[in-house]
Write a protein that holds these residues in place. Sequence first.
Motif, short mmCIF file in Angstrom:
data_model
loop_
_atom_site.label_atom_id
_atom_site.label_comp_id
_atom_site.label_asym_id
_atom_site.label_seq_id
_atom_site.Cartn_x
_atom_site.Cartn_y
_atom_site.Cartn_z
N VAL A 57 0.86 -0.92 -0.34
CA VAL A 57 -0.15 -0.36 -0.41
C VAL A 57 0.50 1.22 -0.33
O VAL A 57 0.56 1.89 -0.64
N GLU A 58 2.18 1.14 0.52
CA GLU A 58 2.52 2.38 0.69
C GLU A 58 3.85 2.49 0.03
O GLU A 58 3.48 3.81 -1.20
N ALA A 59 3.92 1.86 -0.84
CA ALA A 59 4.31 2.00 -2.32
C ALA A 59 4.39 2.12 -2.87
O ALA A 59 4.26 3.20 -4.06
N GLN A 60 2.57 1.88 -3.44
CA GLN A 60 1.83 2.07 -4.98
C GLN A 60 1.02 3.59 -3.69
O GLN A 60 1.46 4.48 -4.93
N GLN A 61 1.11 4.39 -2.87
CA GLN A 61 0.26 5.91 -2.44
C GLN A 61 1.62 6.46 -3.10
O GLN A 61 1.42 7.58 -3.53
N ARG A 62 3.26 6.00 -3.37
CA ARG A 62 4.43 6.65 -3.12
C ARG A 62 4.32 7.04 -4.73
O ARG A 62 4.25 8.41 -5.44
N ALA A 63 3.74 6.01 -5.34
CA ALA A 63 3.74 6.23 -6.79
C ALA A 63 3.25 7.52 -6.84
O ALA A 63 2.63 7.80 -8.25
N LYS A 64 1.27 6.98 -6.59
CA LYS A 64 0.57 7.97 -6.69
C LYS A 64 0.87 9.29 -6.87
O LYS A 64 0.67 10.09 -7.95
N ASN A 65 1.50 9.30 -5.90
CA ASN A 65 2.18 10.92 -5.43
C ASN A 65 2.93 11.50 -6.51
O ASN A 65 2.86 12.88 -6.87
N LEU A 66 3.84 10.57 -6.67
CA LEU A 66 4.97 10.94 -7.80
C LEU A 66 4.05 11.35 -9.32
O LEU A 66 4.54 11.21 -10.33
N GLN A 67 3.21 10.79 -9.76
CA GLN A 67 2.55 10.89 -11.03
C GLN A 67 2.64 11.96 -11.62
O GLN A 67 2.51 13.61 -11.06
N GLY A 68 3.73 12.65 -12.75
CA GLY A 68 3.82 13.45 -13.08
C GLY A 68 4.49 14.59 -12.40
O GLY A 68 4.84 15.52 -12.68
N HIS A 69 5.06 13.85 -11.33
CA HIS A 69 6.78 14.48 -10.86
C HIS A 69 7.19 13.25 -11.19
O HIS A 69 7.79 13.97 -10.26
N GLY A 70 7.70 12.77 -12.28
CA GLY A 70 9.02 11.93 -12.50
C GLY A 70 8.66 10.59 -12.21
O GLY A 70 9.51 9.17 -12.97
N LEU A 71 7.35 10.33 -11.73
CA LEU A 71 6.94 8.61 -12.48
C LEU A 71 5.52 8.33 -13.38
O LEU A 71 4.63 9.67 -13.53
N THR A 72 5.83 7.91 -13.75
CA THR A 72 4.35 7.23 -14.97
C THR A 72 3.84 5.52 -14.52
O THR A 72 4.58 4.92 -14.94
#
Length: 444
Positions: A57-72
């Motif tokens: 869950v933590e990994a998924q949320q980190r990825a969500k937060n960084l959408q458009g900020h370096g992750l797709t």
Amino acid sequence: MTKEYDIVVIGGGPAGTAVAGGLKAQGKSVLIVEADLWGGTCPNRGCDPKKILLSAVEAQQRAKNLQGHGLTGVPTVDWPALMTTKRGYTDGINDGTLSGLQGQKIATLHGQATFNADGTLQVGDETVSGTDYVIATGQRPTILPVEGQEYFKTSTDFLDLDTMPKRVTFVGGGYVGFELATIARAAGAEVHLIHHNDRPLKAFDTEHVQALMGQLTEQGITFDLNVDLQRITKQPDGLHLTAADGFDLTTDLVICSAGRQPNVDHLGLANVGVTVNRGGVQVNDHLQTANPHIYAIGDVSDTPVPKLTPVAGYEARYLVGELTQPAAAITYPVIPTEVYAEPKLAEVGITTAKASEDSARYQVNTLDMTHWFTYYRLQTPKALAKVVVDRQSGLVVGASFLSEIADEMINYVMTLIQQKVTLAELQKLIWAYPTPASDLQYLV
């Protein structure tokens, strides 16, 4: 024939195994009795497996937060694979714990323990006797007495689900409800959390709880507040949860997360003069019950501290000393408490509510840390803190944090409080930078 020991420990969880091992190392003859899984709730069906599931869950949320900020792209939770990982840890706990006890030459019995009227202990066909006894039987989930309560499942069931149902409902807005609701939603379930009033997590700062609920709502969790559930019925389209005000919710799985209760029902405590109340086995400040030869530690005891695994271990270490070389009454250090939702909510020391009641003594510093570098780089949606300072001494005496790293920050502040570090002393320290620890100097 009755087998006799110096110490008989009832309960093979973190508290019981710690006190048994400590007393054995002091040369005592020790028997430990367990009615269920060796290792107890925490490693088998509590905090440890929960945190394994939360890792995804933590990994998924980190990825969500960084959408458009370096992750797709946001990863999805592969529930069967995650459960396999969890079981890779929990499946070995029972045998590993038992093997560890046997390796220490501690005698073990598996079965339900009950005190006889003569003060001996009955475990199946075995009768045993101890000079002293330690009750460490922990707690179990409470089941609300509503019509259709047989349809309730518990945290134990949730933490071992083979598949995640489409619709999951939690009844009870405490730690367990918030934490498991967070996991279920991240795994793709439609999630509702029902609470009987409008103040879930009542021990925590009101504003931080509201902020947490706001973020979980954005993630898709529905909070049904002021709902006093009355009935659960099974119908072709699922389980119907109803209340007197017309509330009607259909779900596939309903988890009762309305607290926990002490495991004392079958111990026969009345036979040996041990008193119990709603909070557990009553003990004095030496963890001794009304019967001077019987002690209680961990979650089963009615002590004025949170029911946490580290507290159980602390009490076990104290009791080892008490039973080998009696000492002063137990005193507790400051104890942090946390809700492992996403974000996390944590507090320690003097609460903001208590500080507000005595504003002449305490100052509450309210901080929005969302745009601090630590949180900016993670693109954390919201990071909040409240720090309680004693006006006279200038010492930090309490704090509440809401963020993805609240669990890390609360441990830092706990250390500051316990060690009575002043702001002036704090600012003399050089922390690795930039890290969450380097933010401490800005909290007061």
